[in-house]
Design a protein around this motif. Structure first.
Motif, PDB file in Angstrom:
ATOM      1  N   THR A 129      35.728  44.626  40.579  1.00  0.00           N
ATOM      2  CA  THR A 129      36.303  44.164  41.813  1.00  0.00           C
ATOM      3  C   THR A 129      36.662  45.335  42.692  1.00  0.00           C
ATOM      4  N   GLN A 130      37.161  44.979  44.095  1.00  0.00           N
ATOM      5  CA  GLN A 130      37.691  45.822  44.844  1.00  0.00           C
ATOM      6  C   GLN A 130      39.428  46.601  44.191  1.00  0.00           C
ATOM      7  N   GLN A 131      39.867  45.840  43.512  1.00  0.00           N
ATOM      8  CA  GLN A 131      41.231  46.086  43.335  1.00  0.00           C
ATOM      9  C   GLN A 131      41.559  47.378  42.101  1.00  0.00           C
ATOM     10  N   SER A 132      40.359  47.594  41.604  1.00  0.00           N
ATOM     11  CA  SER A 132      40.349  48.704  40.513  1.00  0.00           C
ATOM     12  C   SER A 132      38.862  49.551  40.400  1.00  0.00           C
ATOM     13  N   VAL A 133      38.911  50.776  40.077  1.00  0.00           N
ATOM     14  CA  VAL A 133      37.783  51.426  39.949  1.00  0.00           C
ATOM     15  C   VAL A 133      37.257  51.311  38.515  1.00  0.00           C
ATOM     16  N   TYR A 134      37.853  50.498  37.526  1.00  0.00           N
ATOM     17  CA  TYR A 134      37.627  49.944  36.248  1.00  0.00           C
ATOM     18  C   TYR A 134      37.482  48.423  36.599  1.00  0.00           C
ATOM     19  N   LYS A 175      41.563  35.558  33.992  1.00  0.00           N
ATOM     20  CA  LYS A 175      42.313  36.457  34.655  1.00  0.00           C
ATOM     21  C   LYS A 175      41.954  36.656  36.081  1.00  0.00           C
ATOM     22  N   GLU A 176      43.042  36.958  36.670  1.00  0.00           N
ATOM     23  CA  GLU A 176      43.073  37.230  38.028  1.00  0.00           C
ATOM     24  C   GLU A 176      42.354  38.715  38.373  1.00  0.00           C
ATOM     25  N   SER A 177      41.316  38.704  39.335  1.00  0.00           N
ATOM     26  CA  SER A 177      40.332  39.973  39.235  1.00  0.00           C
ATOM     27  C   SER A 177      40.260  40.471  40.654  1.00  0.00           C
ATOM     28  N   GLY A 178      40.524  39.701  41.634  1.00  0.00           N
ATOM     29  CA  GLY A 178      40.395  40.275  42.777  1.00  0.00           C
ATOM     30  C   GLY A 178      39.193  39.959  43.547  1.00  0.00           C
TER      31      GLY A 178
END
Length: 616
Positions: A129-134, A175-178
């Protein structure tokens, strides 16, 4: 070794759009004997270029893939926002195996954009997702048995920046993932991969039966509905949805010098015409009418049999089954072959296997090796299934017949029941020519074969039904060679079935079964074949419970055609001539008064042999 698969694709034209792939291993004989009975929805697989580079594989739980499938659907045809990914998994082996489906880079060693995988009862669902590099990850350890013990419907959804995971119709993680990452589809590909290093010969389609990708997120009610629909197919033993097809066979049984029985099952009622003859085109025809059996839920199982009589002894024949269902759909078995039994004074060869159980991938391998020997018939010493009782019909359709039909459609099979089918319900339905109590005798060439049902161990004691019957039949037998087959072991050096030999003592076989042994010795039985223990063992000649320097009985334990491999006690048994731990098959060639026995592993390597001779 090149691996082939059949891909079954359904493009759903309803409100639930998606791409659905069904997988089935290519369990057919090679070259001119290659034949797939009935209908298959074949999808054209991607064209493989003459020269190409191989994208980097995904390492999954520390393993490299044993099999990779790419190009089934282009990345630009996959959902870019909400989606549902489904896996329909059947895991009936005791070793760690896994598979996954992922959207990944064609060129870079990056994390997949999304992944849904299974390995050794652990589920992994990841999404970038855009919210994390992982990637965001949901993992789940399966702790309870699945549908019918072995089936798992795994569903991963994404909607409104939320990931959800379901198992067998039940929500198990969220899970909230973005927001999803935008990607260049031309640089991406969908890959399906299998991780089967612990299970030789196992393929992707043995574990994952279906993959479906939808362009929206299913809700909990829809997930439960999908699970119910897939489960219903398994309950009925139906292999493919909405397709007229063979669910068993065709396969040959009870061959004589002048006749043979052919049995098969379809997913629905139909009318049949069996063509046969000694040359092509086939000139003789028999019509077959419906015979149905109720399944556990009151459904019908459509099992059919034809008995071809008046045939010429020791003669090759061809046959073909033409089928037409009530809606006019048609299919054919394709032209198959068999031979009638040999004359009484002619040579012959038969193969022996046991415990095909839950590994059609091993049964497939063994079937191909046996076909290379061209035996006259096959003895199967029980545990055709691991637990194919009345409420476990799928073990016959998805496992037993899946692996052995390629051989059994050309070589007649004479089975005995093991504890895996001890209720005899489907065993009897699929072997309508055999007595319903599970024991019988047949003659072939200059030999008599006495086939016993050792699930009824009380019958093996003096005065028991099979003890009395066997003594009567042995008294009447004038055959040069006498063979007995049953499932359980009178003598065995197994490590723990008859007492844990690593911590104490063992009875070295089943004392209840051993009660019938005096009849074998008194009436000149030459060899006894059995399975139950998933290893190979040959005994020395035994008389009166000791090694004999004169003529006695030789016992062959051959349980190596698909069951979970077992092992031997730490010390050699007093009767042991040869032991082997591994999948295998046996052959016996009889030429008048001479007998040659051979045992081979699944790669065709000779592991044991001996010869017997009798006075003319």
């Amino acid at each position: 070794m090149r691996t082939l698969f059949f891909f079954f694709l359904t493009l759903l034209a309803t409100s639930v759009s998606g791409q659905e792939f069904w997988f089935w291993p290519d369990y057919t004989l090679n070259d001119k004997a290659r034949n797939l009975p009935g209908n298959r929805l074949l999808v054209t697989t991607p064209v493989i270029p003459v020269v190409a580079t191989e994208p980097l594989p995904l390492i999954f739980f520390g393993e490299e893939p044993t099999e990779r499938k790419r190009g089934l659907v282009a990345a630009n045809q996959l959902p870019t926002e909400s989606f549902t990914i489904e896996l329909w998994i059947s895991n009936h082996v005791n070793k760690p195996v896994g598979a996954l489906v992922a959207l990944k880079s064609k060129f870079l060693a990056n994390e997949p954009e999304w992944l849904l995988g299974y390995f050794n009862n652990k589920l992994v669902y990841s999404l970038k997702t855009q919210q994390s590099v992982y990637a965001s990850v949901i993992d789940f350890q399966i702790k309870s048995r699945g549908f019918k013990k072995y089936w798992s419907h795994v569903v991963a959804t994404y909607h409104n920046q939320k990931m959800s995971l379901y198992l067998n119709g039940v929500w198990v993680g969220e899970k909230e993932s973005g927001s999803r990452v935008a990607v260049d589809a031309s640089t991406m590909e969908m890959e399906l991969a299998a991780y089967m290093h612990n299970e030789p010969y196992m393929q992707f389609g043995n574990l994952v039966r279906m993959v479906k990708i939808s362009d929206h997120a299913l809700n909990a009610k829809q997930v439960a509905s999908r699970y119910a629909a897939l489960s219903a197919l398994v309950t009925k033993g139906i292999l493919f949805p909405d397709l007229f097809h063979f669910t068993a066979g065709p396969y040959l049984t009870y061959a004589t010098a002048t006749g043979i029985d052919i049995v098969w099952e379809t997913d629905r009622p139909a009318d049949f015409e069996v063509e046969y003859g000694t040359r092509l085109p086939l000139s003789k025809k028999v019509e077959v009418k419906d015979l149905s059996v109720e399944t556990e839920q009151g459904e019908k199982a459509f099992i059919y049999k034809v008995s071809l009589a008046g045939l010429t002894e020791e003669t090759p024949y061809f046959y073909n089954i033409k089928a037409k269902d009530r809606k006019g759909n048609t299919m054919e078995s394709g032209v198959l072959t068999f031979s009638t039994a040999v004359q009484a004074n002619h040579s012959y060869m038969f193969s022996i296997v046991g415990d095909t159980e839950a590994r059609p991938h091993v049964s497939d391998r063994i079937s191909k090796m046996i076909w290379g020997e061209r035996p006259n018939f096959l003895l199967l010493v029980g545990d055709l299934t691991d637990g194919g009782f009345k409420d476990q019909k799928f073990e016959w359709n998805y496992e037993y017949f899946a692996g052995i039909t390629q051989l059994a459609s050309r070589v007649p099979v004479f089975p005995v029941a093991g504890n895996g089918e001890a209720d005899l319900f489907w065993y009897n339905q699929y072997h309508p020519s055999l007595p319903k109590d599970g024991y019988y005798k047949f003659s072939y060439g200059n030999a008599d074969f006495f086939m016993l049902n050792s699930n009824r161990e009380n019958d093996f004691a003096p005065g028991g039904a099979q003890y009395v019957w066997l003594e009567q039949e042995l008294k009447k037998s004038q055959a040069k060679w006498k063979f007995v087959a049953h499932h359980h072991a009178p003598y065995s050096a197994d490590e723990d079935d008859y007492g844990n030999a690593w911590t104490g003592t063992s009875t070295l076989g089943d004392p209840a079964i051993r009660k019938i042994v005096p009849l074998y010795e008194q009436y000149g039985v030459d060899m006894v074949f059995f399975g139950h223990l998933h290893t190979y063992q040959r005994t020395l000649s035994i008389t009166e419970n000791q090694v004999s320097t004169r003529k006695g009985v030789i016992y062959i334990q051959t349980g190596g055609s698909g069951g979970n491999l077992e092992d031997f006690a730490p010390s050699r048994a007093w009767f042991s001539a040869k032991t082997y731990r591994g999948h295998h098959y046996c052959t016996v060639t009889v030429n008048h008064t001479n007998l040659e026995f051979r045992m081979y592993d699944a790669e065709g390597r000779l592991k044991d042999f001996f010869n017997l001779s009798k006075a003319d």
